[in-house]
Scaffold this active site. Structure first.
Site, short mmCIF file in Angstrom:
data_model
loop_
_atom_site.label_atom_id
_atom_site.label_comp_id
_atom_site.label_asym_id
_atom_site.label_seq_id
_atom_site.Cartn_x
_atom_site.Cartn_y
_atom_site.Cartn_z
CG ASP A 299 -3.48 2.36 2.09
OD1 ASP A 299 -3.83 1.61 1.16
OD2 ASP A 299 -4.24 3.19 2.61
CB SER B 19 -2.97 7.20 8.10
OG SER B 19 -3.46 6.14 7.32
C1 MEV Z 1 -7.87 1.99 1.69
O1 MEV Z 1 -6.87 2.85 1.17
C2 MEV Z 1 -7.98 0.74 0.87
C3 MEV Z 1 -8.96 -0.29 1.41
O2 MEV Z 1 -8.90 -1.41 0.54
C4 MEV Z 1 -8.60 -0.71 2.82
C5 MEV Z 1 -7.34 -1.56 2.91
O3 MEV Z 1 -6.86 -2.11 1.92
O4 MEV Z 1 -6.85 -1.67 4.04
C6 MEV Z 1 -10.38 0.24 1.40
#
Ligand code: MEV
Length: 383
Positions: free
Chosen positions: A201, A156
């Site tokens: 991300d 995403s």
């Molecule tokens: C998701 O890819 C990683 C998490 O740490 C959520 C985030 O950092 O927004 C679980």
């Protein structure tokens, strides 16, 4: 309501182009990064591809995202009245939420879709279009993903980064500033994953490489050490949003315990930074891999203590362990992907045997490479 809407004009013409953005792999620090701790992540050689073409003759906005079953189009007039009339006046959370609601109403009034993933992706598209552009630009947007969707590899975020880059490029008629791309992609991530989304991300997907990320800031980048990794799909579906909320509820119930777990995760990430730096300076050794393997085990145990692992992930990690390898979940957990480190002294036969066993247990695996490039624009290529 916002400023009056104007009709499509000849300035809506642009040359077709393609944007690609990479998936991300979290090595250490998922979940703790949401609470201001350090995470280490890297971009990998799986990409999402967005092709944008002008569509002035039809005066329509067409979206083709076949990977998730979206093939839809609207006249620019419909989009002007359903989306652009509600453009937010400011960057405030309230204005953003009101805009999001208006888009949702627009999509639902058309009876477009009730599928959550489809709906959220379309909301992100129109949110970014409405935020970036002054007007409904007639275009065709085609998305193809080599990144497994909704599995913890940042599909995403990569989509949001592609959309933000592409739409900024069309609106500004020049190469967009990556910081702005990253900021807008984060807005879109918060629509998809809720307000807890840390921004990790979208940072990896925008800038690429190995990054350390803490409290919204990309704290270091460097040349990539050549790590060999095995990526394993558990094929268990999960949503990042609900896992983030689950961890938050644990922290609400037992703040001191959960904060101690987060602090230990932070120590794991910081130890990894030290090892990566040593690898850069003196080359990769088996000792570095032994230390990284230990950190992987610690991080996995800490994630298990937050109850975000899954029996299928445990099974994958156990298969790796039986061959002397170390693995952990990557991303929000609850299913999705695991990552296994393959040290240089492990021979091809061992890797093949591990993959055979994973295959027999109905998991899929890839030997992957890190990819130093973040978002890229290609004027020639088309999907
Ligand atoms: C998701 O890819 C990683 C998490 O740490 C959520 C985030 O950092 O927004 C679980």
């Amino acid at each position: 309501m916002s400023s009056p809407v104007t009709k499509t004009s000849s300035s809506d013409q642009f040359e077709s182009f393609v944007v690609t953005a990479p998936a991300k792999l979290i090595l250490f620090g998922e979940h703790s990064v949401v609470y201001g701790k350090t995470a280490i992540a890297a971009s990998i050689g799986l990409r999402i591809k967005l092709e944008l073409r002008p569509n002035v003759e039809e005066d329509r906005i067409c979206i083709d995202f076949s990977d998730i079953g979206v093939q839809k189009s609207w006249t620019c007039k419909e989009v002007r009245h359903g989306v652009f009339l509600y453009k937010p006046q400011s960057d405030s959370a309230e204005d953003g939420q009101a805009f999001q609601k208006a888009i949702l109403k627009f999509l639902q009034s058309e009876g477009n879709t009730s599928d959550k993933l489809q709906l959220r992706s379309l909301v992100c598209f129109f949110y970014l279009l409405g935020t970036i552009s002054e007007n409904a630009i007639p275009l065709k947007a085609k998305v193809e993903s080599k990144i497994p969707i909704g599995a913890g590899l940042g599909s995403s975020a990569a989509l949001s980064v592609c959309l933000a880059t592409g739409l900024l490029r069309i609106a500004g008629k020049c190469e967009p500033d990556k910081k702005e791309v990253c900021r807008l992609a984060h807005l879109s991530e918060r629509i998809l994953h809720g307000p807890l989304a840390s921004g990790l991300d979208n940072n990896v997907s925008t800038f690429g490489g190995v990054i350390a990320f803490c409290s919204g800031t990309l704290t270091s980048r460097g040349p990539l050490p050549k790590l060999k990794l095995l990526l394993v799909n558990s094929h268990v579906e999960r949503t990042t949003k609900s896992l983030l909320e689950f961890v938050r509820s644990q922290r609400r119930d037992s703040p001191t315990v959960v904060d101690a777990i987060m602090a230990a995760m932070d120590a794991v990430s910081k130890s990894c930074l030290v090892i990566l730096e040593e690898m850069r300076q003196s080359g990769i050794s088996n000792n570095h891999h032994r230390q990284l393997g230990n950190l992987i085990d610690y991080n996995q145990s800490l994630l298990e203590s937050l109850k975000v692992s899954h029996p299928s992930l445990q099974e994958i990690i156990e298969i790796a362990r039986q061959h002397g390898l170390h693995g952990k979940l990557t991303g929000a957990g609850g299913g999705g992907f695991a990552v296994i480190l393959v040290p240089p002294d492990v021979d091809g036969e061992t890797v093949a045997e591990v993959r055979k066993r994973l295959d027999a247990a109905n998991f899929s695996s890839w030997e992957i490479e890190l990819d130093p490039e973040g978002v890229l624009v290609n004027k020639e290529e088309t999907v």
